[in-house]
Design a protein around this motif. Structure first.
Motif, PDB file in Angstrom:
ATOM      1  N   LEU A 113       0.522  -0.988   0.266  1.00  0.00           N
ATOM      2  CA  LEU A 113       0.346  -0.515  -0.125  1.00  0.00           C
ATOM      3  C   LEU A 113       0.749   1.511   0.274  1.00  0.00           C
ATOM      4  CD1 LEU A 113      -2.774  -0.897   2.540  1.00  0.00           C
ATOM      5  CD2 LEU A 113      -2.736  -0.165   0.621  1.00  0.00           C
ATOM      6  N   THR A 116       2.788   1.803  -3.660  1.00  0.00           N
ATOM      7  CA  THR A 116       1.269   1.600  -5.013  1.00  0.00           C
ATOM      8  C   THR A 116       1.471   3.166  -4.622  1.00  0.00           C
ATOM      9  OG1 THR A 116       0.927  -0.921  -4.727  1.00  0.00           O
ATOM     10  CG2 THR A 116      -0.368   1.565  -5.573  1.00  0.00           C
ATOM     11  N   ALA A 117       0.976   3.735  -3.308  1.00  0.00           N
ATOM     12  CA  ALA A 117       0.896   5.248  -2.467  1.00  0.00           C
ATOM     13  C   ALA A 117       2.372   5.735  -3.897  1.00  0.00           C
ATOM     14  CB  ALA A 117       0.335   5.612  -1.313  1.00  0.00           C
ATOM     15  N   TYR A 118       2.814   5.528  -3.510  1.00  0.00           N
ATOM     16  CA  TYR A 118       4.243   6.350  -3.373  1.00  0.00           C
ATOM     17  C   TYR A 118       5.733   6.105  -4.335  1.00  0.00           C
ATOM     18  CZ  TYR A 118       1.945  10.468  -0.630  1.00  0.00           C
ATOM     19  OH  TYR A 118       0.447  11.205  -0.290  1.00  0.00           O
ATOM     20  N   LEU A 201      -0.463   9.006   4.255  1.00  0.00           N
ATOM     21  CA  LEU A 201      -0.155   7.783   3.619  1.00  0.00           C
ATOM     22  C   LEU A 201      -2.136   6.985   4.501  1.00  0.00           C
ATOM     23  CD1 LEU A 201       2.425   6.426   4.895  1.00  0.00           C
ATOM     24  CD2 LEU A 201       1.494   6.403   2.172  1.00  0.00           C
ATOM     25  N   HIS A 203      -4.672   7.653   3.495  1.00  0.00           N
ATOM     26  CA  HIS A 203      -5.572   6.487   2.328  1.00  0.00           C
ATOM     27  C   HIS A 203      -5.134   4.479   2.159  1.00  0.00           C
ATOM     28  CE1 HIS A 203      -8.687   5.509  -0.100  1.00  0.00           C
ATOM     29  NE2 HIS A 203      -7.122   4.619  -1.048  1.00  0.00           N
ATOM     30  N   ALA A 204      -3.629   5.206   2.415  1.00  0.00           N
ATOM     31  CA  ALA A 204      -3.438   3.663   2.657  1.00  0.00           C
ATOM     32  C   ALA A 204      -3.484   3.149   3.741  1.00  0.00           C
ATOM     33  CB  ALA A 204      -1.332   3.920   2.198  1.00  0.00           C
ATOM     34  N   ARG A 248       0.838   6.377   9.255  1.00  0.00           N
ATOM     35  CA  ARG A 248      -0.657   8.090   9.300  1.00  0.00           C
ATOM     36  C   ARG A 248       0.039   8.617  10.160  1.00  0.00           C
ATOM     37  NH1 ARG A 248      -7.204   8.910   8.734  1.00  0.00           N
ATOM     38  NH2 ARG A 248      -6.684  10.725   8.862  1.00  0.00           N
TER      39      ARG A 248
END
Length: 314
Positions: A113, A116-118, A201, A203-204, A248
């Motif tokens: 996660l 994929t996000a960053y 982060l 959303h992840a 987060r």
């Protein structure tokens, strides 16, 4: 009282899994991890593999659990377990709050996660010599000048004047210059390619929280110290939440270290591969014995720990 400390991303180095103690329980743990994940985990510590957040986080979890089991085989079992960032997963396994296989799968999901996000363009920077308040003030000034993804965040409070900042690469590079100009003793980028422990982060984290609801957790058999609050957590759901959300929120590592001292931990061992957490203890808690496993042969580490714990002759 013995406490085990588990390092986070940035502690990795080429070949660190191959440098684990030559111990039966280590070999068994490497084999178990390989079976759970369907890969040979010893392929995860090459220079090429360590460019991947997924490989690094899985590798650190495997190393932490393998080391814990080797210590237990020598009758060295911690009363307290604490891990920084992804190190918290090995800590949760150490205290019996989650099974190793389930922790591995959750770490893999977490890392996927984050990656994929960053996939690129973001990371962390460590700043020494300024307080959290000073850095928050600098970050607010920085955001006033450079908006959007150029904002930086306080990611880890490792010690009163040892703080990790998170954000985009260009924002961090500019912020390093600001911090040094403001009196920071040192400010450097870390070997981490994601903006850990900040709102980027969010959303992840929501996705990992949903995933974690299906992961079995248990009340810990020994003390687990959380990341977000730096306090002991005694319930399965509290530990699940701490692990699922710690990417987060700011890691309050110095608070965790302080509470370990208050609870009576006087021998702290840092699991491989790093010694950053050991250095923090030595700098801030001079009356505490801090031992980095990576700095000793396994036999010498066991002998030293047993002597410091007063276990000689047992």
């Amino acid at each position: 009282m013995l406490a085990l400390l588990f390092p986070g991303q940035g502690a990795q180095s080429d070949g660190f899994l191959h440098r684990l103690p030559q111990h039966r329980t280590v070999r068994d743990t490497l084999e178990e991890a390989s079976q759970v994940l369907g890969i040979d985990v010893l392929t995860l510590d090459s220079a090429d593999a360590l460019r991947s957040t997924v490989a690094v986080q899985i590798g650190l979890t495997v190393a932490g659990v393998a080391f814990t089991r080797a210590l237990a085989d020598e009758q060295l079992m911690p009363e307290i377990s604490a891990g920084l960032s992804v190190g918290a997963y090995a800590a949760a396994v150490s205290c019996g709050a989650v099974h190793f296989g389930d922790a591995l799968k959750m770490v893999r999901k977490r890392a996927e996660l984050m990656e994929t996000a960053y996939p690129s363009g973001h990371g962390l920077a460590a700043v020494s010599g300024l307080t959290e308040h000073q850095l928050e003030t600098l970050a607010a000034q920085h955001a006033d000048v450079d908006t959007g993804n150029r904002r930086v965040y306080v990611g880890n409070v490792n010690a009163p004047r040892q703080i990790v900042m998170a954000g985009a690469n260009d924002a961090l590079d500019t912020f390093i210059e600001r911090a040094l100009a403001a009196g920071a003793r040192k400010a450097v980028r870390l070997a981490v390619s994601v903006p850990s422990h900040c709102e980027l982060l969010a959303h992840a984290t929501d996705e990992l929280v949903a995933y974690a609801q299906e992961v079995p957790f248990h009340a810990p058999q020994s003390i687990y110290i959380g990341n977000r609050g730096g306090r002991p957590l005694y319930k399965a759901q509290a530990i699940r939440d701490d692990l699922a959300t710690n990417m987060r929120y700011t890691v309050r590592w110095f608070d965790a270290l302080t509470v370990m001292q208050e609870m009576g931990a006087h021998v702290l061992i840092e699991a491989p591969p790093g010694q950053v957490l050991t250095d923090i203890v030595r700098e801030n808690c001079p009356d505490t014995t801090a031992l980095a496993a990576s700095a000793f042969s396994f036999d010498k580490l066991v002998a030293t720990a047993r002597r410091r714990l007063g276990m000689d002759g047992l």
